[in-house]
Design a protein around this motif. Sequence first.
Motif, PDB file in Angstrom:
ATOM      1  N   SER A 181       4.693   3.969   5.333  1.00 43.58           N
ATOM      2  CA  SER A 181       6.062   4.069   4.831  1.00 43.58           C
ATOM      3  C   SER A 181       6.090   4.530   3.373  1.00 43.58           C
ATOM      4  CB  SER A 181       6.776   2.719   4.961  1.00 43.58           C
ATOM      5  OG  SER A 181       6.175   1.741   4.131  1.00 43.58           O
ATOM      6  N   THR A 182       5.038   4.214   2.615  1.00 46.52           N
ATOM      7  CA  THR A 182       4.982   4.592   1.203  1.00 46.52           C
ATOM      8  C   THR A 182       4.542   6.035   1.002  1.00 46.52           C
ATOM      9  OG1 THR A 182       4.499   2.318   0.525  1.00 46.52           O
ATOM     10  CG2 THR A 182       3.939   4.054  -1.042  1.00 46.52           C
ATOM     11  N   THR A 183       3.522   6.460   1.742  1.00 44.85           N
ATOM     12  CA  THR A 183       2.933   7.784   1.518  1.00 44.85           C
ATOM     13  C   THR A 183       3.371   8.835   2.526  1.00 44.85           C
ATOM     14  OG1 THR A 183       0.979   7.393   2.905  1.00 44.85           O
ATOM     15  CG2 THR A 183       0.872   6.654   0.604  1.00 44.85           C
ATOM     16  N   GLY A 184       3.877   8.402   3.678  1.00 49.23           N
ATOM     17  CA  GLY A 184       4.212   9.343   4.740  1.00 49.23           C
ATOM     18  C   GLY A 184       3.028   9.734   5.599  1.00 49.23           C
ATOM     19  N   HIS A 185       1.875   9.080   5.394  1.00 52.78           N
ATOM     20  CA  HIS A 185       0.666   9.397   6.151  1.00 52.78           C
ATOM     21  C   HIS A 185       0.023   8.122   6.684  1.00 52.78           C
ATOM     22  CE1 HIS A 185       0.676  13.544   4.660  1.00 52.78           C
ATOM     23  NE2 HIS A 185       0.900  13.047   3.465  1.00 52.78           N
ATOM     24  N   LYS A 186      -0.584   8.209   7.848  1.00 52.19           N
ATOM     25  CA  LYS A 186      -1.453   7.137   8.299  1.00 52.19           C
ATOM     26  C   LYS A 186      -2.677   7.106   7.377  1.00 52.19           C
ATOM     27  CE  LYS A 186      -0.033   7.416  13.149  1.00 52.19           C
ATOM     28  NZ  LYS A 186      -0.465   7.670  14.545  1.00 52.19           N
ATOM     29  N   PHE A 187      -3.286   5.912   7.246  1.00 52.83           N
ATOM     30  CA  PHE A 187      -4.344   5.762   6.253  1.00 52.83           C
ATOM     31  C   PHE A 187      -5.514   6.704   6.526  1.00 52.83           C
ATOM     32  CE2 PHE A 187      -8.304   3.735   4.777  1.00 52.83           C
ATOM     33  CZ  PHE A 187      -8.053   3.804   3.417  1.00 52.83           C
ATOM     34  N   VAL A 188      -6.006   6.767   7.755  1.00 45.20           N
ATOM     35  CA  VAL A 188      -7.156   7.623   8.069  1.00 45.20           C
ATOM     36  C   VAL A 188      -6.815   9.085   7.788  1.00 45.20           C
ATOM     37  CG1 VAL A 188      -8.677   8.430   9.907  1.00 45.20           C
ATOM     38  CG2 VAL A 188      -8.106   5.995   9.733  1.00 45.20           C
ATOM     39  N   GLU A 189      -5.591   9.486   8.122  1.00 42.01           N
ATOM     40  CA  GLU A 189      -5.153  10.855   7.859  1.00 42.01           C
ATOM     41  C   GLU A 189      -5.151  11.126   6.349  1.00 42.01           C
ATOM     42  OE1 GLU A 189      -0.913  13.277   7.916  1.00 42.01           O
ATOM     43  OE2 GLU A 189      -1.201  11.601   9.289  1.00 42.01           O
ATOM     44  N   PHE A 190      -4.686  10.150   5.578  1.00 37.48           N
ATOM     45  CA  PHE A 190      -4.651  10.311   4.129  1.00 37.48           C
ATOM     46  C   PHE A 190      -6.062  10.488   3.555  1.00 37.48           C
ATOM     47  CE2 PHE A 190      -4.941   8.491  -0.131  1.00 37.48           C
ATOM     48  CZ  PHE A 190      -3.952   9.198  -0.806  1.00 37.48           C
ATOM     49  N   VAL A 191      -6.987   9.646   4.000  1.00 36.76           N
ATOM     50  CA  VAL A 191      -8.370   9.751   3.525  1.00 36.76           C
ATOM     51  C   VAL A 191      -8.929  11.131   3.838  1.00 36.76           C
ATOM     52  CG1 VAL A 191     -10.719   8.876   3.797  1.00 36.76           C
ATOM     53  CG2 VAL A 191      -8.801   7.271   3.672  1.00 36.76           C
ATOM     54  N   ASN A 192      -8.673  11.621   5.038  1.00 38.34           N
ATOM     55  CA  ASN A 192      -9.175  12.945   5.413  1.00 38.34           C
ATOM     56  C   ASN A 192      -8.541  14.048   4.574  1.00 38.34           C
ATOM     57  OD1 ASN A 192     -11.019  12.111   7.360  1.00 38.34           O
ATOM     58  ND2 ASN A 192      -9.484  12.112   8.993  1.00 38.34           N
ATOM     59  N   ARG A 193      -7.264  13.897   4.243  1.00 31.62           N
ATOM     60  CA  ARG A 193      -6.593  14.892   3.389  1.00 31.62           C
ATOM     61  C   ARG A 193      -7.219  14.922   1.996  1.00 31.62           C
ATOM     62  NH1 ARG A 193      -1.705  17.170   4.678  1.00 31.62           N
ATOM     63  NH2 ARG A 193      -1.088  17.195   2.485  1.00 31.62           N
ATOM     64  N   ILE A 194      -7.514  13.751   1.448  1.00 28.17           N
ATOM     65  CA  ILE A 194      -8.157  13.696   0.143  1.00 28.17           C
ATOM     66  C   ILE A 194      -9.534  14.359   0.205  1.00 28.17           C
ATOM     67  CG2 ILE A 194      -9.164  12.153  -1.590  1.00 28.17           C
ATOM     68  CD1 ILE A 194      -6.130  12.328  -1.716  1.00 28.17           C
ATOM     69  N   ARG A 195     -10.285  14.053   1.270  1.00 20.91           N
ATOM     70  CA  ARG A 195     -11.620  14.649   1.403  1.00 20.91           C
ATOM     71  C   ARG A 195     -11.549  16.166   1.564  1.00 20.91           C
ATOM     72  NH1 ARG A 195     -13.930   9.913   5.488  1.00 20.91           N
ATOM     73  NH2 ARG A 195     -14.671   8.516   3.820  1.00 20.91           N
TER      74      ARG A 195
END
Length: 297
Positions: free
Chosen positions: A222-236
């Motif tokens: 709800s805060t970032t608009g991304h699921k956590f695993v998806e967010f980690v992959n985007r950062i990587r």
Amino acid sequence: MSIIRPEIEFIDRSTRSIRYLEHGWPTDLCRWHSHEEYELHFIAETRGKAFVGDYIGDFSPGALYLTGPNLPHNWVTDEVWTREIETRDMLVQFNQSSLDALRIAFPEFSEMRQMLTLAQSGIEFVGFNPTFARGHMEAIRDARGPERIVAFLRLMVRVNEHAEKKVLSVSKMVQIDGNGKQARIGEVIDFVVNNFSEEISVDRAAEIARMSSTAFSRNFQSTTGHKFVEFVNRIRIGQACGMLYATDAQVSTICFDVGFQNLANFNRHFLKMKNMTPTEYRNTAQTDLAPSVGGGR
């Protein structure tokens, strides 16, 4: 070994609070560069590739972008354009302190804060009326003194109201303000950005946020608009993009350096997020961001 570094541009603001520029193509102003100022950038003619941070995408006449402080950017016209263009780019540069002072004097301008935060990753205003945008850029160009500032603020209000803001670069993607749950989500984001190459599970992230795994997953999305695993992959993937265009390291080496455990998984996520393979990304960046190539400011 660094292959491509953005040129750092210094802008003298001693006599003016905003800077208007326009230029054609080709021109010596065309280069991969960054500066401390925000930049509202309108493409008047030609088609090509937009480079904003680690983002590579297509641009066409009428495209409107906002880039944040120190975010490298460039617009590279396709080689099929052989004739000279008198006016390809119209842009305004402005700094954070001016807007901060404006918000203190007029609290209503605080409504722009979210847009300016997103601009740290670059924004494209998808579907913004190009005739309206060009007309307002011309008004800024032709005005002087306080009238120029009024014209600039009028355009900023309109772009802030525009619904479809496409965030471009993974780098500087999220900054969280606030207390409580949001602040704890911010701690996790900082941890991921600083430790992206490590194995980071949802349970570990929830522990950092001092939440249950279920509550953390819900609050993070709800805060970032991304699921956590998806967010980690985007950062990587974002980190991989920087390594692809700034070093000559092998793709397989970069894959493991940014935290992926196998090359196939890395390639699959990269293709999904960037619509090209890592090798295609590197070739495109190295070809189009080279100083000898005609591009855009």
